[in-house]
Write a protein that holds these residues in place. Structure first.
Motif, PDB file in Angstrom:
ATOM      1  N   PRO A  21     -21.619   7.010  -0.300  1.00  0.00           N
ATOM      2  CA  PRO A  21     -20.403   6.422   0.270  1.00  0.00           C
ATOM      3  C   PRO A  21     -19.192   6.717  -0.609  1.00  0.00           C
ATOM      4  N   THR A  22     -18.050   6.912   0.022  1.00  0.00           N
ATOM      5  CA  THR A  22     -16.810   7.134  -0.722  1.00  0.00           C
ATOM      6  C   THR A  22     -15.978   5.857  -0.707  1.00  0.00           C
ATOM      7  N   CYS A  23     -15.180   5.665  -1.756  1.00  0.00           N
ATOM      8  CA  CYS A  23     -14.514   4.373  -1.952  1.00  0.00           C
ATOM      9  C   CYS A  23     -12.996   4.464  -2.039  1.00  0.00           C
ATOM     10  N   GLY A  24     -12.427   5.631  -1.736  1.00  0.00           N
ATOM     11  CA  GLY A  24     -10.993   5.820  -1.920  1.00  0.00           C
ATOM     12  C   GLY A  24     -10.115   5.040  -0.971  1.00  0.00           C
ATOM     13  N   ALA A  25     -10.695   4.479   0.108  1.00  0.00           N
ATOM     14  CA  ALA A  25      -9.898   3.697   1.059  1.00  0.00           C
ATOM     15  C   ALA A  25     -10.388   2.253   1.120  1.00  0.00           C
ATOM     16  N   CYS A  26     -10.911   1.761   0.004  1.00  0.00           N
ATOM     17  CA  CYS A  26     -11.460   0.400  -0.045  1.00  0.00           C
ATOM     18  C   CYS A  26     -10.381  -0.596  -0.465  1.00  0.00           C
ATOM     19  N   LEU A  27     -10.165  -1.608   0.343  1.00  0.00           N
ATOM     20  CA  LEU A  27      -9.133  -2.610   0.044  1.00  0.00           C
ATOM     21  C   LEU A  27      -9.510  -3.478  -1.150  1.00  0.00           C
ATOM     22  N   TRP A  28     -10.813  -3.674  -1.383  1.00  0.00           N
ATOM     23  CA  TRP A  28     -11.229  -4.423  -2.574  1.00  0.00           C
ATOM     24  C   TRP A  28     -10.850  -3.649  -3.840  1.00  0.00           C
ATOM     25  N   SER A  29     -11.003  -2.323  -3.809  1.00  0.00           N
ATOM     26  CA  SER A  29     -10.709  -1.514  -4.993  1.00  0.00           C
ATOM     27  C   SER A  29      -9.211  -1.422  -5.266  1.00  0.00           C
ATOM     28  N   GLU A  30      -8.384  -1.794  -4.277  1.00  0.00           N
ATOM     29  CA  GLU A  30      -6.937  -1.805  -4.469  1.00  0.00           C
ATOM     30  C   GLU A  30      -6.406  -3.197  -4.836  1.00  0.00           C
ATOM     31  N   GLY A  31      -7.306  -4.128  -5.098  1.00  0.00           N
ATOM     32  CA  GLY A  31      -6.895  -5.461  -5.515  1.00  0.00           C
ATOM     33  C   GLY A  31      -6.266  -6.289  -4.411  1.00  0.00           C
ATOM     34  N   LEU A  32      -6.514  -5.938  -3.166  1.00  0.00           N
ATOM     35  CA  LEU A  32      -5.894  -6.632  -2.037  1.00  0.00           C
ATOM     36  C   LEU A  32      -6.837  -7.620  -1.356  1.00  0.00           C
ATOM     37  N   LEU A  33      -8.127  -7.395  -1.475  1.00  0.00           N
ATOM     38  CA  LEU A  33      -9.123  -8.332  -0.983  1.00  0.00           C
ATOM     39  C   LEU A  33      -9.922  -8.853  -2.170  1.00  0.00           C
ATOM     40  N   SER A  34     -10.370 -10.088  -2.060  1.00  0.00           N
ATOM     41  CA  SER A  34     -11.180 -10.660  -3.144  1.00  0.00           C
ATOM     42  C   SER A  34     -12.218 -11.601  -2.587  1.00  0.00           C
ATOM     43  N   CYS A  35     -13.328 -11.696  -3.285  1.00  0.00           N
ATOM     44  CA  CYS A  35     -14.414 -12.619  -2.931  1.00  0.00           C
ATOM     45  C   CYS A  35     -14.618 -13.596  -4.071  1.00  0.00           C
ATOM     46  N   PRO A  36     -15.013 -14.835  -3.765  1.00  0.00           N
ATOM     47  CA  PRO A  36     -15.244 -15.791  -4.861  1.00  0.00           C
ATOM     48  C   PRO A  36     -16.474 -15.412  -5.690  1.00  0.00           C
ATOM     49  N   LEU A  94       0.817  -1.208   0.000  1.00  0.00           N
ATOM     50  CA  LEU A  94       0.000   0.000   0.000  1.00  0.00           C
ATOM     51  C   LEU A  94       0.853   1.260   0.000  1.00  0.00           C
ATOM     52  N   SER A  95       1.837   1.299   0.891  1.00  0.00           N
ATOM     53  CA  SER A  95       2.616   2.525   1.044  1.00  0.00           C
ATOM     54  C   SER A  95       3.434   2.851  -0.199  1.00  0.00           C
ATOM     55  N   MET A  96       3.834   1.816  -0.978  1.00  0.00           N
ATOM     56  CA  MET A  96       4.637   2.029  -2.176  1.00  0.00           C
ATOM     57  C   MET A  96       3.836   1.866  -3.465  1.00  0.00           C
ATOM     58  N   SER A  97       2.525   1.583  -3.328  1.00  0.00           N
ATOM     59  CA  SER A  97       1.672   1.349  -4.507  1.00  0.00           C
ATOM     60  C   SER A  97       2.244   0.238  -5.388  1.00  0.00           C
ATOM     61  N   ILE A  98       2.800  -0.796  -4.759  1.00  0.00           N
ATOM     62  CA  ILE A  98       3.442  -1.870  -5.520  1.00  0.00           C
ATOM     63  C   ILE A  98       2.436  -2.548  -6.437  1.00  0.00           C
ATOM     64  N   GLY A  99       2.801  -2.681  -7.697  1.00  0.00           N
ATOM     65  CA  GLY A  99       1.977  -3.363  -8.671  1.00  0.00           C
ATOM     66  C   GLY A  99       0.784  -2.587  -9.154  1.00  0.00           C
ATOM     67  N   SER A 100       0.565  -1.384  -8.653  1.00  0.00           N
ATOM     68  CA  SER A 100      -0.624  -0.622  -9.007  1.00  0.00           C
ATOM     69  C   SER A 100      -0.609  -0.244 -10.484  1.00  0.00           C
ATOM     70  N   ASP A 101      -1.731  -0.492 -11.165  1.00  0.00           N
ATOM     71  CA  ASP A 101      -1.826  -0.122 -12.575  1.00  0.00           C
ATOM     72  C   ASP A 101      -2.145   1.355 -12.755  1.00  0.00           C
ATOM     73  N   VAL A 102      -2.363   2.076 -11.644  1.00  0.00           N
ATOM     74  CA  VAL A 102      -2.637   3.507 -11.706  1.00  0.00           C
ATOM     75  C   VAL A 102      -1.395   4.322 -11.402  1.00  0.00           C
ATOM     76  N   PHE A 103      -0.669   3.908 -10.361  1.00  0.00           N
ATOM     77  CA  PHE A 103       0.461   4.706  -9.892  1.00  0.00           C
ATOM     78  C   PHE A 103       1.819   4.150 -10.302  1.00  0.00           C
ATOM     79  N   GLY A 104       1.848   3.024 -11.024  1.00  0.00           N
ATOM     80  CA  GLY A 104       3.135   2.388 -11.299  1.00  0.00           C
ATOM     81  C   GLY A 104       3.643   2.527 -12.716  1.00  0.00           C
ATOM     82  N   SER A 105       3.077   3.441 -13.508  1.00  0.00           N
ATOM     83  CA  SER A 105       3.440   3.518 -14.920  1.00  0.00           C
ATOM     84  C   SER A 105       4.883   3.959 -15.145  1.00  0.00           C
ATOM     85  N   GLY A 106       5.475   4.661 -14.194  1.00  0.00           N
ATOM     86  CA  GLY A 106       6.829   5.163 -14.394  1.00  0.00           C
ATOM     87  C   GLY A 106       7.916   4.242 -13.867  1.00  0.00           C
ATOM     88  N   ARG A 107       7.555   3.074 -13.346  1.00  0.00           N
ATOM     89  CA  ARG A 107       8.544   2.179 -12.767  1.00  0.00           C
ATOM     90  C   ARG A 107       9.248   1.361 -13.841  1.00  0.00           C
TER      91      ARG A 107
END
Length: 369
Positions: free
Chosen positions: A354-369, A201-214
Motif C-alpha cells: 500500500p502507498t501512503c502519500g495521500a493519507c490524511l492521518w500522515s498529514e496530521g489532519l485526522l487523529s485517533c485516540p 492541504l493546498s497551501m501545506s499550511i503548518g507542514s513541517d516538511v514543506f513550510g521551512s521557508g515561510r
C-alpha cells in the motif's frame, strides 16, 4: 526491532447505528462480522510481551459485541491498559458498572455534537440521550469510586466546529480527562464540502516538511476570550502564510508522518486480519477535492493462521514499517496532477501497495485516540 506498544482490536464491524456521514457506507468487498472469542484469546496469548495497551475500537460499535465485557476482563487480568471507544447509545447503568468491574481504564465517547439542537443532520440524532448516558456512567464511577477515566472524541466539520467553544464546559461538567478533536474523513462530495482543511492541504499550511521557508509569527499567551483578541487572531489566521509559534514554541503540523507506525501501533480486524493502521483496516472510498479515491485494505497476516508476534515480526511487515518511517512515498497531497491518487495501489515513485502519500492521518489532519 521496533516494539508493538499499542494494539487496536475491532470486536465487531457491525454497529447499532447508521450515521449519515459514516464511511462504513462506502465499503466494498467487505463482510460484517464479530470477532470470535477464541480468536481474541489467541491474540492475547500470542501478543508480544512489550504490548502495554489494548484499545477496543475500529469501525464498528464495540459494545455491540456480546462478549465485550469478557474481552475487557481478560485484558485487565493481564495487567494491560484497556481503553474502549463507543458511540454511547448502549451505555446504560448495568453496562457501565460491568465495564468498570471488568477493569476498563478509560472510556472514550464519540460525540458529533456537544449541543443536541445544533446537530444539523451531521451524524446520529441521539446527542441528548448520549449526554444522559454519560451522566449515568459518571454516577456509577463516582458512587463506586472507580478510577476509570472518561474521554471524548469529536469530529469537526463546518456544521459543528463552532461547538468547540463548549469543550471547557464539558471538561468541567463531565469530568473529562482527554479530548481528541479530529477532522472529518470525507466519504463523498457532501462530506468533502464539510471538511475544514482544504486550504491547509493546498497551501501545506503548518507542514513541517514543506513550510521551512515561510516567515515565522511568534504569538504570546493572552486573554483569548477578549473580543479584540478574537478579532485580531481570526484575521491573522485567515491568511496563514506563515509558520506559527506560541510563546516561542513552534506549532508545526506533522506532515509525511504516520502516527500509527511511529507510535508502535497495530490493528486486529474483526475477522482476524492484522493491519498497520486505521486507513488500511477496510476497503473504502474517500474523496479529495475532485478525486474519488479507492483505499484498499491491507493485511500482513491473519490470527487464524499465525500468532500476533509472528505477524508483527514478519519480514514484509518489518520492511513496510521501515518504508513508512522513511516516508519515501510520492507527495500526492501536494501534487495530485496524475491518476495515482485515485487508489493506494502504487505511486509515481514506483512504490507498490500500500502507498501512503495521500493519507490524511500522515498529514496530521485526522487523529485517533
Amino acid at each position: 526491532m521496533d516494539q508493538l506498544k499499542k494494539l487496536y482490536i475491532e470486536p465487531t464491524s457491525n454497529c447499532n447505528l447508521q450515521c449519515e456521514m459514516c464511511f462504513r457506507h462506502t465499503w466494498f468487498g467487505e463482510k460484517f462480522c464479530d470477532l470470535d472469542f477464541d480468536l481474541f484469546m489467541k491474540v492475547l496469548e500470542t501478543m508480544p510481551h512489550e504490548t502495554r495497551t489494548v484499545f477496543f475500537g475500529g469501525m464498528g460499535e464495540p459494545l455491540f459485541h456480546h462478549k465485550i465485557i469478557d474481552m475487557v476482563a481478560k485484558c485487565s487480568q493481564r495487567n494491560l491498559n484497556v481503553e474502549l471507544l463507543t458511540n454511547g447509545t448502549l451505555l446504560n447503568e448495568d453496562f457501565s458498572k460491568d465495564l468498570m468491574d471488568a477493569g476498563l481504564n478509560k472510556l472514550w465517547v464519540s460525540m458529533d455534537t456537544l449541543e443536541p439542537a445544533g446537530n444539523n443532520g451531521m451524524g446520529h440524532p441521539m446527542a441528548e440521550s448520549i449526554l444522559e448516558r454519560i451522566k449515568t456512567f459518571n454516577r456509577v464511577r463516582y458512587l463506586n469510586h472507580f478510577a476509570v477515566k472518561l474521554g471524548i472524541t469529536f469530529v469537526a466539520t463546518k456544521s459543528n466546529v463552532s461547538q468547540l467553544a463548549h469543550i471547557p464546559y464539558f471538561i468541567e461538567r463531565y469530568g473529562i480527562s482527554d479530548v481528541n478533536v479530529s477532522n472529518l474523513y470525507p466519504s463523498d462530495k457532501v462530506a468533502w464540502n464539510e471538511s475544514l482543511y482544504q486550504r491547509t492541504l493546498s497551501m501545506s499550511i503548518g507542514s513541517d516538511v514543506f513550510g521551512s521557508g515561510r516567515p515565522v509569527v511568534d504569538v504570546p499567551y493572552m486573554d483569548f476570550d477578549l473580543p479584540e483578541v478574537k478579532e485580531g487572531l481570526s484575521g491573522m489566521f485567515s491568511r496563514m502564510n506563515f509558520n506559527l509559534k506560541v510563546s516561542g514554541v513552534p506549532v508545526p503540523r506533522r506532515s509525511q508522518f504516520c502516527p500509527f507506525i511511529n507510535d508502535g501501533t497495530s490493528f486486529v480486524r474483526s475477522d482476524g486480519e492484522v493491519s498497520p493502521c486505521m486507513a488500511l483496516l477496510h476497503n473504502g472510498t474517500t474523496v479529495l477535492g475532485d478525486t474519488e479515491r479507492k483505499v484498499y485494505h491491507h493485511s500482513f497476516g491473519n490470527i487464524n493462521e499465525s500468532g500476533l508476534k509472528d505477524i508483527w515480526e514478519s519480514d514484509d511487515y518489518v520492511r513496510f514499517r521501515e518504508r513508512v518511517l522513511e516516508f519515501s512515498f510520492s507527495p500526492c497531497m501536494n501534487c495530485g496532477h496524475c491518476s495515482y491518487p485515485e487508489e493506494n495501489e502504487t505511486d509515481c515513485f514506483g512504490n507498490i501497495k500500500p502507498t501512503c502519500g495521500a493519507c490524511l492521518w500522515s498529514e496530521g489532519l485526522l487523529s485517533c485516540p
